[in-house]
Design a protein around this motif. Sequence first.
Motif, PDB file in Angstrom:
ATOM      1  N   SER A   2       0.817  -1.211   0.000  1.00  0.00           N
ATOM      2  CA  SER A   2       0.000   0.000   0.000  1.00  0.00           C
ATOM      3  C   SER A   2       0.849   1.259   0.000  1.00  0.00           C
ATOM      4  N   TYR A  19       2.404   2.231   2.688  1.00  0.00           N
ATOM      5  CA  TYR A  19       2.367   2.738   4.063  1.00  0.00           C
ATOM      6  C   TYR A  19       3.759   2.699   4.678  1.00  0.00           C
ATOM      7  N   ARG A  24       1.342  10.831  14.889  1.00  0.00           N
ATOM      8  CA  ARG A  24       0.432  10.061  14.043  1.00  0.00           C
ATOM      9  C   ARG A  24      -0.957  10.033  14.690  1.00  0.00           C
ATOM     10  N   MET A  76      -1.852   6.786  11.034  1.00  0.00           N
ATOM     11  CA  MET A  76      -1.773   7.410   9.716  1.00  0.00           C
ATOM     12  C   MET A  76      -1.288   8.848   9.893  1.00  0.00           C
TER      13      MET A  76
END
Lengths: 286, 175
Positions: free
Chosen positions: B78, B80, B96, B101
Amino acid sequence: MSMLFRRIVNKLQRATCPPLKYCTTVENQAKIDDVVPIISEIQYDDGNNFYQKPRQVWLENLNTVEEKKLGLITLHPHIYAAAPRIDIIHQNVRWQRMYRWVSYAHTKTRAEVRGGGRKPWPQKGTGRARHGSIRSPLWRGGGVAHGPRSPTPHFYMLPFYTRIAGLTATLSVKLAQDDLHIVDELEIPTSEPSYVEQLIEERNWGPSVLFIDSYDIMPTNITLATDQIKHVNIMPFYGLNVYSMLKHNTLVLTEKAARLIEEKLLYHLHRADNNQLLRPFRLNQQ
Amino acid sequence: MAALRIFARGNLVVTTTLSVSQIQQRWGSYKSSSKYMTPEDYTDYEITKDENEWKYVERLLPYKIIPKPPTIGNKFPSGYKPASASPKDNPYFIERTKNYMQPVYLYRSPRGIKKVTEITKIQGNIWALEHDIKKYVEECTGRKIATQIHEFAGLIKVKGDYVNRVKEWMHTKGF
């Protein structure tokens, strides 16, 4: 002349008074040798991710009027060192005042005022203004247009995470302003209200104090002692709220209550089912 | 034919009296259907006390709190990247979110004309952070950008859609 003299005497008297203590962080004068300090260091799971340092707070006692520092305890910075968001605190206070307010102000409309069913005079030919009812809002003794109607509830719900943010912000503000104290337990030796009054006087806790315990059945002595003093209140930890914290000058938590509050708020800040939790409050209901 | 009709009518009468003698039940709701009293008839199971098998049950249970992301160094399809910066590395820090995220969001006005990028959860020297972000985005895009700082709430608003640019910059800093 005599006025001037009196003023000078007053000033001199004031000058001889002992200096006021404004802060409880003044170094403890009383040497206590028999107390082994309890230092509770907690390793938090997200400890390497703190911008703010974990807060260290003195653990105090309640069983003597004089303050003894029993040790140091560490508190989580996300709960006790959050940003002092006075805007969020204000939202919380406003919500707490509004949701329980029902306005009973009431007025009668033109339909509810007695009489007025018939036309006071013919529409034309009298030279007077046209009117259909003597209870029209234009008339003296007539009904009120758009007046208050009883009961008017002002209930609304603040978003869940705004309520959580309000609690963390208020706890942090109280701690930063030295108005949050942590005690080992709420056991006091007597059930005399004067003991609690002396204790508050001695420690500069201000007139009103809120004691928070971890459980709703409190020790007998403190219950009896604070029963008659209206500005000293006791509350279980689950009743803690922004309004009460601001209402009282000083907030006193037991160590266990402080931990429970921390644990519960951290759970809400990290819980995985918040989608499920907030579903009933969504505006776009399926 | 007539006999058949009489026979049918008689039959009907019998069925109606039967149904009347029963108490009416609505089967429409799952709650109203009768409960399974003997599960042995339907499913085959055995009770185990083996502790080693508990982990298979545990992974079916919903999470109580949001699990931590995998450690640094893993590559994810992804794209990430977990946070790698320590709070003391820079004069500023962007935490975060609780879902691990980056707290960068795009807000659009009701008809979608006005786009505002918002960076939240900022701690430390927000003015230095704004300076660095502005420099990076202006170099990348070759355009002057307008920003707004809300120091009290720890957030920066950037006029325009620069979500991915800001996220790129945050990755270089390890946020």
